[in-house]
Structure formats: C-alpha cells, structure tokens
Design an enzyme around this catalytic site. Structure first.
Site, PDB file in Angstrom:
ATOM      1  N   SER A 108       0.825  -1.212   0.000  1.00  0.00           N
ATOM      2  CA  SER A 108       0.000   0.000   0.000  1.00  0.00           C
ATOM      3  C   SER A 108       0.863   1.267   0.000  1.00  0.00           C
ATOM      4  O   SER A 108       2.011   1.263   0.436  1.00  0.00           O
ATOM      5  CB  SER A 108      -0.900   0.029   1.241  1.00  0.00           C
ATOM      6  OG  SER A 108      -1.665  -1.148   1.319  1.00  0.00           O
TER       7      SER A 108
HETATM    8  N1  SAH Z   1      -0.961  -4.597   3.875  1.00  0.00           N
HETATM    9  C1  SAH Z   1      -0.218  -5.000   2.681  1.00  0.00           C
HETATM   10  C2  SAH Z   1      -0.947  -4.704   1.404  1.00  0.00           C
HETATM   11  C3  SAH Z   1      -1.927  -5.752   1.159  1.00  0.00           C
HETATM   12  S1  SAH Z   1      -2.592  -5.899  -0.449  1.00  0.00           S
HETATM   13  C4  SAH Z   1       1.157  -4.401   2.672  1.00  0.00           C
HETATM   14  O1  SAH Z   1       1.454  -3.570   3.513  1.00  0.00           O
HETATM   15  O2  SAH Z   1       1.953  -4.810   1.810  1.00  0.00           O
HETATM   16  C5  SAH Z   1      -3.945  -6.931   0.011  1.00  0.00           C
HETATM   17  C6  SAH Z   1      -3.582  -8.356   0.367  1.00  0.00           C
HETATM   18  O3  SAH Z   1      -4.782  -8.992   0.789  1.00  0.00           O
HETATM   19  C7  SAH Z   1      -3.042  -9.188  -0.795  1.00  0.00           C
HETATM   20  O4  SAH Z   1      -1.796  -9.698  -0.448  1.00  0.00           O
HETATM   21  C8  SAH Z   1      -4.080 -10.306  -0.952  1.00  0.00           C
HETATM   22  O5  SAH Z   1      -3.508 -11.554  -1.292  1.00  0.00           O
HETATM   23  C9  SAH Z   1      -4.698 -10.350   0.434  1.00  0.00           C
HETATM   24  N2  SAH Z   1      -6.031 -10.950   0.531  1.00  0.00           N
HETATM   25  C10 SAH Z   1      -7.081 -10.876  -0.324  1.00  0.00           C
HETATM   26  N3  SAH Z   1      -8.138 -11.539   0.174  1.00  0.00           N
HETATM   27  C11 SAH Z   1      -7.763 -12.048   1.370  1.00  0.00           C
HETATM   28  C12 SAH Z   1      -8.409 -12.835   2.378  1.00  0.00           C
HETATM   29  N4  SAH Z   1      -9.667 -13.252   2.255  1.00  0.00           N
HETATM   30  N5  SAH Z   1      -7.694 -13.163   3.481  1.00  0.00           N
HETATM   31  C13 SAH Z   1      -6.415 -12.760   3.645  1.00  0.00           C
HETATM   32  N6  SAH Z   1      -5.745 -12.022   2.728  1.00  0.00           N
HETATM   33  C14 SAH Z   1      -6.416 -11.665   1.604  1.00  0.00           C
END
Ligand code: SAH
Length: 221
Positions: free
Chosen positions: A62
């Site tokens: 992010s």
């Molecule tokens: N907080 C992260 C950015 C995350 S992007 C950082 O600082 O890098 C969103 C993430 O959510 C992705 O890696 C995706 O694989 C995950 N995601 C999507 N659906 C999900 C679910 N149901 N449970 C856990 N993770 C999930």
C-alpha cells in the site's frame, strides 16, 4: 540498512506530515520501518516514494500515506491486540507492530504469507504472527481485537470481523467496488456501529468466504 535509506525515510515522513498525517507516533513509526526491505530489489530505489508498488501475484504494497491514515485512524496506544487482514508484503504489519502490543496478520496467498513472515522475523518484529488463510473470516482463536485493519476491499465489512472486534474497538477498511472505494473507520459501541468516511482509496479485492465470493470461485479451478 543504508544511510540513504534513512534519509529517504525522513523525506517520506516530511511528505506525510505535509499531506496531513499529524499523529507523531504514527510518523515516527513510518520513519522507522525500512520499506525498501518489503519490496523486490529492483524497486529498492522507489521504496520511499509515496506510491503503491507491485509485490507479485497481482498484489501491491500500500501507499505509505494510506498506511499512515489507516493506523492513525485506529488511534493505537501501544497496548492493543490488532488483527490485520491482507498481510501482502508485511509492511503494514510492521507499522502496526511499532504501535501496538500484538499483531496477527492473515494472508490468503501462501507464497506472500511465507515471504512476509520470514521478512518480519529477520527484521525482529517478534510481536507479529503471520497466518496463511482466509482472513475474511477473521481469526477467532485470538479474538476479541482492540483494532482491525483490512487491507483489501469488499462491498461491506465481513460480519465475522465485526463480531471479533472488542466493544469500543476500531476497524478500518476500504469499502466499495473493486475500482473505487472509501476508507471507512468503524467504531463499535455496544450494539451500535459508528462509521466515518476517511476518503477515497483503491485497494485490491478481498477474496474468501466472507469477501468477494465470485472471484474466489473463479480462483479455485
Ligand atoms: N498490507 C499490505 C498490502 C496488502 S494488499 C502491505 O502492507 O503490503 C492486500 C492483500 O490482501 C493481498 O496480499 C491479498 O492476497 C490479500 N487478501 C485478499 N483476500 C484475502 C483474504 N480473504 N484473506 C487474507 N488475505 C487476503
């Protein structure tokens, strides 16, 4: 860690302050976490730009401003137990770990979960546990949480997450369709839920049982 990493981080903190992040603890936390360690080597020189960057598998780390706005909204004091849904690179988890007592972060994609877990261990974030699984259902074993941060978008907050939020606790999540969401801060007060709109954002979709099920089904075959 290189000294140039430190000065780029300081520049990023100045930028975040100018963009309206005012909580000094949050600014200090973003000033401490080495974001370059959470992206591939090819992106090291862009790690302190205030933008989202690709981390593989179509996912992103992010934008620092959004990470800062989310943790600022959670108003952490250092004593909280926090659940993060969507570990991704692990950067957001590291920022939360700087500001809370305990962080549990769940990532659906096994490869991302294992890379983030190893990375956080290497950086000595001993108060973070990365779990691989469907975070749309939360993690009941360690509930209730004082704060929950959801870093993938859904049309509404998955009910299990609200059920795992402590009374008086805060949950921040991007709510809306895949292309355009609003970051919403929810505060639980007994049976009531107060919501505050923190502005427009763009996140990848939350998959899983309580997330966007259509996309999840297409992933299974
Ligand atoms: N907080 C992260 C950015 C995350 S992007 C950082 O600082 O890098 C969103 C993430 O959510 C992705 O890696 C995706 O694989 C995950 N995601 C999507 N659906 C999900 C679910 N149901 N449970 C856990 N993770 C999930």
């Amino acid at each position: 860690m290189t000294s140039s990493g430190v000065s780029s981080r300081e520049k990023l903190v100045v930028e975040l302050r100018n963009d309206g992040i005012s909580d000094e603890r949050v600014l200090a936390a973003l000033g401490r976490v080495p974001r370059d360690q959470f992206v591939s080597e090819a992106l090291h020189d862009r790690a302190y730009e205030n933008v989202a960057l690709p981390i593989g598998e179509g996912q992103t780390i992010s934008q620092p401003y959004v990470v800062a706005a989310m943790v600022q909204a959670l108003a952490l004091t250092g004593r909280e137990s926090v659940l993060e849904v969507g570990t991704g690179s692990g950067y957001g988890a590291a920022v939360l770990a700087e500001l809370a007592a305990q962080v549990i972060s769940i990532e659906l994609r096994a490869e991302l979960a294992s890379v983030a877990s190893a990375r956080l261990r290497q950086l000595h974030y001993g108060n973070v546990t990365v779990l691989q699984g469907d975070g749309s259902q939360g993690w009941r074993e360690s509930a209730p949480y004082d704060a929950i941060s959801v870093t993938a978008c859904a049309p509404e907050v998955p009910r299990p997450l609200l059920q795992q939020l402590r009374n008086g606790g805060r949950l921040v999540a991007p709510i809306g369709p895949p292309k355009r969401q609003h970051l919403i801060l929810f505060e639980r007060a007994d049976t009531r839920l107060h919501a505050r709109d923190l502005g427009q954002v763009r996140f990848v979709p939350l998959l899983g049982v309580a997330g966007i099920q259509l996309l999840d089904k297409s992933r299974r075959n």
